[in-house]
Scaffold this motif. Structure first.
Motif, PDB file in Angstrom:
ATOM      1  N   LEU A  43       0.834  -1.208   0.000  1.00  0.00           N
ATOM      2  CA  LEU A  43       0.000   0.000   0.000  1.00  0.00           C
ATOM      3  C   LEU A  43       0.865   1.254   0.000  1.00  0.00           C
ATOM      4  N   LEU A  44       1.956   1.224   0.765  1.00  0.00           N
ATOM      5  CA  LEU A  44       2.866   2.371   0.815  1.00  0.00           C
ATOM      6  C   LEU A  44       3.480   2.641  -0.553  1.00  0.00           C
ATOM      7  N   LYS A  45       3.918   1.577  -1.224  1.00  0.00           N
ATOM      8  CA  LYS A  45       4.491   1.733  -2.568  1.00  0.00           C
ATOM      9  C   LYS A  45       3.455   2.283  -3.544  1.00  0.00           C
ATOM     10  N   GLY A  86       3.844   5.926  -5.410  1.00  0.00           N
ATOM     11  CA  GLY A  86       3.863   5.952  -6.877  1.00  0.00           C
ATOM     12  C   GLY A  86       5.191   6.467  -7.398  1.00  0.00           C
ATOM     13  N   ASP A  87       5.135   7.503  -8.240  1.00  0.00           N
ATOM     14  CA  ASP A  87       6.366   8.055  -8.820  1.00  0.00           C
ATOM     15  C   ASP A  87       6.740   9.398  -8.192  1.00  0.00           C
ATOM     16  N   THR A  88       6.303   9.641  -6.946  1.00  0.00           N
ATOM     17  CA  THR A  88       6.613  10.904  -6.273  1.00  0.00           C
ATOM     18  C   THR A  88       8.118  11.062  -6.104  1.00  0.00           C
ATOM     19  N   LEU A  89       8.646  12.164  -6.608  1.00  0.00           N
ATOM     20  CA  LEU A  89      10.086  12.407  -6.625  1.00  0.00           C
ATOM     21  C   LEU A  89      10.667  12.431  -5.214  1.00  0.00           C
ATOM     22  N   GLY A  90      11.720  11.656  -4.997  1.00  0.00           N
ATOM     23  CA  GLY A  90      12.478  11.729  -3.758  1.00  0.00           C
ATOM     24  C   GLY A  90      11.941  10.916  -2.599  1.00  0.00           C
ATOM     25  N   LEU A  91      10.756  10.317  -2.743  1.00  0.00           N
ATOM     26  CA  LEU A  91      10.202   9.488  -1.669  1.00  0.00           C
ATOM     27  C   LEU A  91      10.459   8.019  -1.979  1.00  0.00           C
ATOM     28  N   LEU A  92      10.946   7.279  -0.982  1.00  0.00           N
ATOM     29  CA  LEU A  92      11.269   5.875  -1.167  1.00  0.00           C
ATOM     30  C   LEU A  92      10.563   5.035  -0.112  1.00  0.00           C
ATOM     31  N   GLU A  94      -5.913   7.329  -4.425  1.00  0.00           N
ATOM     32  CA  GLU A  94      -6.846   6.442  -5.119  1.00  0.00           C
ATOM     33  C   GLU A  94      -6.264   5.043  -5.294  1.00  0.00           C
ATOM     34  N   ALA A  95      -4.956   4.968  -5.581  1.00  0.00           N
ATOM     35  CA  ALA A  95      -4.317   3.658  -5.770  1.00  0.00           C
ATOM     36  C   ALA A  95      -4.362   2.835  -4.484  1.00  0.00           C
TER      37      ALA A  95
END
Length: 214
Positions: A57-59, A63-69, A198-199
């Motif tokens: 769920l965290l992934k 999504g493709d948010t810059l800088g967040l891992l 939403e994802a």
């Protein structure tokens, strides 16, 4: 390079978590912010949804948010999740000269003196506390002693060193969303639209997570 660590059970991850992460990354000028999922935090009840499901769920939420891992390193360890061990791993990964900041909320900060090897945290990283505007609670004496004179009043001063400082940080759009509230609504069959990405919402319903009968 500047690195941050934001730990949590993310049970489930929601827009409050993610918006705070984006704003912290911008405020501190971080190149990477590791969102570290805690499988079983020592000072909290065990989550009802598995760590592997919460990580998925965290992934999905990041999504493709810059800088967040989405960081799963605490899932690889047996036993409780201790922040000091995670910081030591991050310090080993990035080296001793890179500024590293652990970000926590104010409620968690008030309990910091009870954390495992709390004094070692400042030997590995800075501490950044997300403050609530207009909210004040006195610090316990053990916390005052732990923090000492480490507090600074700007990001620039904090980042002049790789570790050892503390900063209170107010975020522009602190959202009053709680994972408990989301779980309660899901159990009751009520809408959680716009409380989480939403994802994440789609994955929860597809897998039947947090809902009655689970």
């Amino acid at each position: 390079m500047r690195i941050g660590m934001l730990g949590g059970t993310f049970d489930p991850v929601h827009n409050g978590h993610l918006r705070s992460a984006v704003e912290v990354r911008e405020a501190l000028g971080l190149d990477r912010l590791h969102l570290v999922l805690a499988p079983k935090p020592p000072l909290r009840d065990t989550p009802q949804v598995s760590a592997t499901q919460r990580l998925a769920l965290l992934k999905a939420g990041i999504g493709d948010t810059l800088g967040l891992l989405a960081d799963d390193r605490e899932l690889q360890r047996a036993g409780p999740s201790y922040s000091v061990d995670t910081l030591a791993e991050l310090r080993q990964q990035y080296g001793n000269d890179v500024p590293l900041a652990m970000i926590i909320g104010f409620d968690a900060f008030l309990r910091l003196a009870k954390w495992d090897r709390a004094a070692q945290l400042f030997e590995l990283s800075h501490l950044v506390v997300i403050a609530r505007p207009g909210y004040y609670s006195p610090w316990p004496s053990a916390l005052k002693e732990l923090v000492g004179d480490r507090e600074v009043d700007s990001v620039d001063i904090l980042m002049q060193r790789p570790y050892g400082g503390m900063l209170m940080l107010e975020l522009p759009s602190l959202m009053a969303i709680s994972a408990t509230y989301i779980r309660e609504r899901l159990q009751a069959g009520k809408s959680v639209r716009y409380l989480l990405p939403e994802a994440v919402e789609q994955a929860i319903f597809q897998q039947g997570l947090y809902q009655s009968g689970e």
